[in-house]
Design a protein around this motif. Structure first.
Motif, mmCIF file in Angstrom:
data_model
loop_
_atom_site.group_PDB
_atom_site.id
_atom_site.type_symbol
_atom_site.label_atom_id
_atom_site.label_comp_id
_atom_site.label_asym_id
_atom_site.label_seq_id
_atom_site.Cartn_x
_atom_site.Cartn_y
_atom_site.Cartn_z
ATOM 1 N N ASP A 159 21.687 26.188 33.948
ATOM 2 C CA ASP A 159 22.278 27.486 34.257
ATOM 3 C C ASP A 159 22.674 27.590 35.725
ATOM 4 O OD1 ASP A 159 19.559 27.344 34.853
ATOM 5 O OD2 ASP A 159 19.313 29.516 34.787
ATOM 6 N N VAL A 160 21.970 26.871 36.599
ATOM 7 C CA VAL A 160 22.332 26.863 38.021
ATOM 8 C C VAL A 160 23.594 26.027 38.230
ATOM 9 C CG1 VAL A 160 21.565 26.269 40.349
ATOM 10 C CG2 VAL A 160 19.935 27.217 38.704
ATOM 11 N N GLN A 161 23.677 24.893 37.542
ATOM 12 C CA GLN A 161 24.890 24.076 37.609
ATOM 13 C C GLN A 161 26.129 24.908 37.254
ATOM 14 O OE1 GLN A 161 24.552 20.761 34.964
ATOM 15 N NE2 GLN A 161 22.676 19.977 35.886
ATOM 16 N N ASP A 162 25.999 25.687 36.188
ATOM 17 C CA ASP A 162 27.161 26.427 35.686
ATOM 18 C C ASP A 162 27.593 27.553 36.614
ATOM 19 O OD1 ASP A 162 27.362 24.768 33.534
ATOM 20 O OD2 ASP A 162 26.349 26.093 32.121
ATOM 21 N N ALA A 163 26.791 27.878 37.617
ATOM 22 C CA ALA A 163 27.219 28.869 38.612
ATOM 23 C C ALA A 163 28.408 28.362 39.411
ATOM 24 C CB ALA A 163 26.055 29.206 39.550
ATOM 25 N N LEU A 164 28.664 27.049 39.353
ATOM 26 C CA LEU A 164 29.808 26.467 40.058
ATOM 27 C C LEU A 164 31.129 26.674 39.327
ATOM 28 C CD1 LEU A 164 28.302 23.017 41.158
ATOM 29 C CD2 LEU A 164 29.105 24.814 42.705
ATOM 30 N N ILE A 165 31.076 26.993 38.050
ATOM 31 C CA ILE A 165 32.296 27.000 37.240
ATOM 32 C C ILE A 165 33.337 27.969 37.782
ATOM 33 C CG2 ILE A 165 33.240 27.570 34.968
ATOM 34 C CD1 ILE A 165 30.737 26.370 33.720
ATOM 35 N N THR A 166 32.921 29.197 38.100
ATOM 36 C CA THR A 166 33.885 30.183 38.595
ATOM 37 C C THR A 166 34.490 29.742 39.925
ATOM 38 O OG1 THR A 166 32.671 31.971 37.501
ATOM 39 C CG2 THR A 166 34.216 32.597 39.233
ATOM 40 N N ALA A 167 33.651 29.211 40.795
ATOM 41 C CA ALA A 167 34.156 28.762 42.100
ATOM 42 C C ALA A 167 35.166 27.637 41.937
ATOM 43 C CB ALA A 167 32.994 28.313 42.979
ATOM 44 N N LEU A 168 34.940 26.754 40.971
ATOM 45 C CA LEU A 168 35.821 25.610 40.795
ATOM 46 C C LEU A 168 37.081 25.955 40.003
ATOM 47 C CD1 LEU A 168 33.234 22.771 40.055
ATOM 48 C CD2 LEU A 168 34.457 23.231 42.176
ATOM 49 N N SER A 169 36.978 26.848 39.050
ATOM 50 C CA SER A 169 38.140 27.158 38.213
ATOM 51 C C SER A 169 38.973 28.299 38.786
ATOM 52 C CB SER A 169 37.696 27.493 36.788
ATOM 53 O OG SER A 169 36.826 28.610 36.790
ATOM 54 N N GLU A 170 38.323 29.379 39.217
ATOM 55 C CA GLU A 170 39.043 30.554 39.720
ATOM 56 C C GLU A 170 39.197 30.550 41.236
ATOM 57 O OE1 GLU A 170 40.370 32.569 37.549
ATOM 58 O OE2 GLU A 170 39.422 31.499 35.889
ATOM 59 N N LYS A 171 38.493 29.642 41.911
ATOM 60 C CA LYS A 171 38.510 29.572 43.381
ATOM 61 C C LYS A 171 38.126 30.919 43.999
ATOM 62 C CE LYS A 171 40.097 25.441 42.875
ATOM 63 N NZ LYS A 171 39.159 24.301 42.892
ATOM 64 N N THR A 172 37.168 31.558 43.363
ATOM 65 C CA THR A 172 36.682 32.841 43.861
ATOM 66 C C THR A 172 35.211 32.980 43.526
ATOM 67 O OG1 THR A 172 37.067 35.228 43.852
ATOM 68 C CG2 THR A 172 37.239 34.104 41.750
ATOM 69 N N LEU A 173 34.495 33.771 44.309
ATOM 70 C CA LEU A 173 33.075 34.008 44.074
ATOM 71 C C LEU A 173 32.838 35.513 44.074
ATOM 72 C CD1 LEU A 173 30.362 32.575 43.673
ATOM 73 C CD2 LEU A 173 30.041 32.645 46.148
ATOM 74 N N PRO A 174 32.657 36.113 42.899
ATOM 75 C CA PRO A 174 32.459 37.566 42.829
ATOM 76 C C PRO A 174 31.122 37.993 43.449
ATOM 77 C CG PRO A 174 33.071 36.635 40.692
ATOM 78 C CD PRO A 174 32.711 35.487 41.577
ATOM 79 N N ILE A 175 31.136 39.184 44.093
ATOM 80 C CA ILE A 175 29.903 39.806 44.599
ATOM 81 C C ILE A 175 29.834 41.187 43.947
ATOM 82 C CG2 ILE A 175 28.548 40.390 46.657
ATOM 83 C CD1 ILE A 175 30.498 38.696 48.305
ATOM 84 N N PRO A 176 29.347 41.254 42.701
ATOM 85 C CA PRO A 176 29.400 42.530 41.977
ATOM 86 C C PRO A 176 28.607 43.649 42.652
ATOM 87 C CG PRO A 176 28.106 40.876 40.790
ATOM 88 C CD PRO A 176 28.788 40.170 41.894
ATOM 89 N N GLU A 177 27.549 43.309 43.386
ATOM 90 C CA GLU A 177 26.745 44.345 44.055
ATOM 91 C C GLU A 177 27.557 45.114 45.088
ATOM 92 O OE1 GLU A 177 23.915 40.882 43.108
ATOM 93 O OE2 GLU A 177 25.974 41.176 43.811
ATOM 94 N N LEU A 178 28.577 44.475 45.637
ATOM 95 C CA LEU A 178 29.414 45.115 46.653
ATOM 96 C C LEU A 178 30.810 45.423 46.134
ATOM 97 C CD1 LEU A 178 28.535 42.866 49.753
ATOM 98 C CD2 LEU A 178 27.433 44.990 49.004
ATOM 99 N N ASN A 179 31.040 45.087 44.864
ATOM 100 C CA ASN A 179 32.389 45.249 44.276
ATOM 101 C C ASN A 179 33.421 44.496 45.113
ATOM 102 O OD1 ASN A 179 34.165 46.177 42.304
ATOM 103 N ND2 ASN A 179 34.705 48.029 43.484
ATOM 104 N N GLU A 180 33.056 43.296 45.526
ATOM 105 C CA GLU A 180 33.926 42.457 46.342
ATOM 106 C C GLU A 180 33.946 41.048 45.771
ATOM 107 O OE1 GLU A 180 32.893 42.380 50.471
ATOM 108 O OE2 GLU A 180 32.671 44.562 50.630
ATOM 109 N N GLU A 181 34.749 40.210 46.407
ATOM 110 C CA GLU A 181 34.767 38.802 46.071
ATOM 111 C C GLU A 181 35.156 38.002 47.305
ATOM 112 O OE1 GLU A 181 37.726 38.250 43.059
ATOM 113 O OE2 GLU A 181 39.399 38.446 44.468
ATOM 114 N N VAL A 182 34.765 36.725 47.297
ATOM 115 C CA VAL A 182 35.187 35.792 48.340
ATOM 116 C C VAL A 182 36.183 34.840 47.705
ATOM 117 C CG1 VAL A 182 34.481 33.928 49.876
ATOM 118 C CG2 VAL A 182 33.030 35.945 49.620
ATOM 119 N N GLN A 183 37.387 34.799 48.239
ATOM 120 C CA GLN A 183 38.411 33.888 47.729
ATOM 121 C C GLN A 183 38.464 32.636 48.605
ATOM 122 O OE1 GLN A 183 41.791 36.772 47.591
ATOM 123 N NE2 GLN A 183 41.928 36.127 45.449
#
Length: 355
Positions: A159-183
Motif C-alpha cells: 500500500d505504501v508502494q502504491d502511493a507513488l502511482i498518482t505522482a507517476l501517472s498524474e504528476k501531481t500530489l494532492p493535499i486534501p487537508e488543505l484542498n491543494e496539490e503539488v504539481q
C-alpha cells in the motif's frame, strides 16, 4: 568537505560536473543540468578527464538516461551488489545536481515517506497549514523539478508502494487537508531500485510496474571486468578513509574475485570442477568490503602490503552466512579447489587458520 566520511556524488565529483556543464553544447531536457550525452559521459568516463563511475555496458546506461528524459520513471533491478544504489546516486547528481532526495524502503516505511507528514506541534497549535506540513523527498522533488530516489522499493509494504502511482501517472500530489496539490515541475522524475533475492520482498502491483521502465543491472560479465571494478572502488575507499600508504596486491584482489565468482557460479574458472554455492550472494560489493578491510589490516597491523592473511577472515565471513551449511560448502571448496592450486598455498593456509 574534508571531515565528511562519504561526500555526496555531486560534491565529490563537483569539478567533473562543472567541466562537463561548461563544455556541454548539446540539447538538455527541461530542468536538467547536463544533456543526456554528458550524463552518460559522466557515468562511464572519457578515458581522460572524467573518471568512470559505472563499469558496464554502455547501452544499459544510455537506456537508463533516456528513460529519465521521458515521463517514465526508472526502476533499476538486479541482485544485491550490482551497483543499483551507486548508479541511482550518480544519475541524480548529474541530472539534478542533488542526490539527497532519498526514500529508504524498509518493511516499516510509512506512506508519509512518499507523500507528506505533519509537524504535530504546529498542527495542534495552528491547525492544518502549509507551515505545519512536512514534505517528503518525493514532494520536494516534484516542487523543485528534481530527481527523487527510492531505495529498495520492493521492501516497502504494497500500500505504501502504491502511493507513488498518482505522482507517476498524474504528476501531481494532492493535499486534501488543505484542498491543494503539488504539481511536478519539469525535471522531476523517480529512480527506484529493487532486488528479488532478499527475504521480505513485496512484489510491485501491475499498476505501479507499468509506470516504470525497468533496467536490469547484471553482475560483471568477466573476471577482468570485476577485478577492474573492485580495484577502482577499493582505491577510492582507501583514499576517502585516509588509510596509511599500502601496496594493493593485485594477486589478492584476483583471488578474492575468483573465489566469489566460482562459488557464485557453482563451477571453477576452467569449467572442470563443479562446486556447491553458499547461501549468500557474494556480490562485487562484498568483495570490495573484504578487500578494504584487508587493506586496513595490512596498513595498521601488517607491513603495508596486502597479503592472503589480511583477506582470509573477511572472505570466510562473507561466504559463511549460515553456520552449518555454508561451513560445509566452504571447507569442501578449500580442500577440493584451493588446496590443489600451487600458487594459492599461502591463501589456503590463511583460510584454514581462520576457518
Amino acid at each position: 568537505m574534508t571531515t565528511v566520511l562519504r561526500p555526496h556524488a555531486e560534491d565529490d565529483h563537483a569539478e567533473e560536473l562543472a567541466l562537463l556543464a561548461k563544455e556541454d553544447d548539446r540539447v538538455r531536457p527541461p530542468g536538467w543540468k547536463l544533456s543526456p550525452w554528458a550524463v552518460t559521459t559522466y557515468l562511464l568516463g572519457d578515458g581522460d578527464r572524467i573518471s568512470p563511475k559505472y563499469v558496464g555496458a554502455r547501452r544499459i546506461v544510455e537506456v537508463a538516461v533516456a528513460t529519465l528524459a521521458t515521463d517514465r520513471a526508472l526502476l533499476l533491478l538486479g541482485v544485491p551488489g550490482t551497483a543499483k544504489t551507486w548508479l541511482s546516486e550518480h544519475l541524480a547528481a548529474a541530472i539534478s545536481g542533488d542526490s539527497t532526495l532519498l526514500v529508504q524502503g524498509t518493511a516499516g516505511t510509512a506512506e508519509e515517506a512518499i507523500r507528506y507528514g505533519w509537524n504535530y506541534a504546529r498542527l495542534l497549535a495552528e491547525g492544518p497549514s502549509r507551515a505545519a506540513l512536512t514534505p517528503s523527498p518525493v514532494m520536494r522533488a516534484m516542487a523543485e523539478g528534481r530527481i527523487a530516489r527510492v531505495e529498495e522499493l520492493t521492501r516497502m509494504p504494497s500500500d505504501v508502494q502504491d502511493a507513488l502511482i498518482t505522482a507517476l501517472s498524474e504528476k501531481t500530489l494532492p493535499i486534501p487537508e488543505l484542498n491543494e496539490e503539488v504539481q511536478a515541475r519539469r525535471g522531476f522524475n523517480i529512480i527506484a531500485t529493487a532486488n528479488d533475492r532478499d527475504r521480505g520482498v513485496n512484489e510491485l502491483s501491475s499498476a505501479l510496474r507499468r509506470r516504470f521502465n525497468t533496467v536490469v543491472l547484471p553482475v560483471p560479465a568477466t573476471a577482468e571486468e570485476e577485478v577492474d571494478i573492485v580495484t577502482r572502488r577499493v582505491a577510492q575507499l582507501g583514499r576517502s578513509l585516509e588509510l596509511p600508504e599500502t601496496t594493493t596486491g593485485m594477486a589478492e584482489i584476483r583471488r578474492v574475485v575468483t573465489v566469489f565468482r566460482e562459488l557464485r557460479d557453482g563451477v571453477t574458472e576452467d569449467g572442470r570442477t563443479k562446486v556447491k554455492s553458499p547461501s549468500g550472494t557474494l556480490s562485487t560489493a562484498e568483495a570490495i568490503s573484504v578487500l578494504t578491510n584487508g587493506l586496513a589490516l595490512a596498513a595498521h597491523f601488517g607491513d603495508g602490503v596486502l597479503r592472503a592473511a589480511d583477506v582470509a577472515a573477511g572472505i570466510v565471513g562473507a561466504v559463511v552466512q549460515e553456520p552449518v551449511s555454508d561451513q560445509v560448502v566452504w571447507r569442501e571448496y578449500l580442500e577440493t579447489v584451493v588446496r590443489e592450486r600451487e600458487d594459492w598455498r599461502d591463501f589456503y593456509r590463511a583460510c584454514r587458520e581462520v576457518s
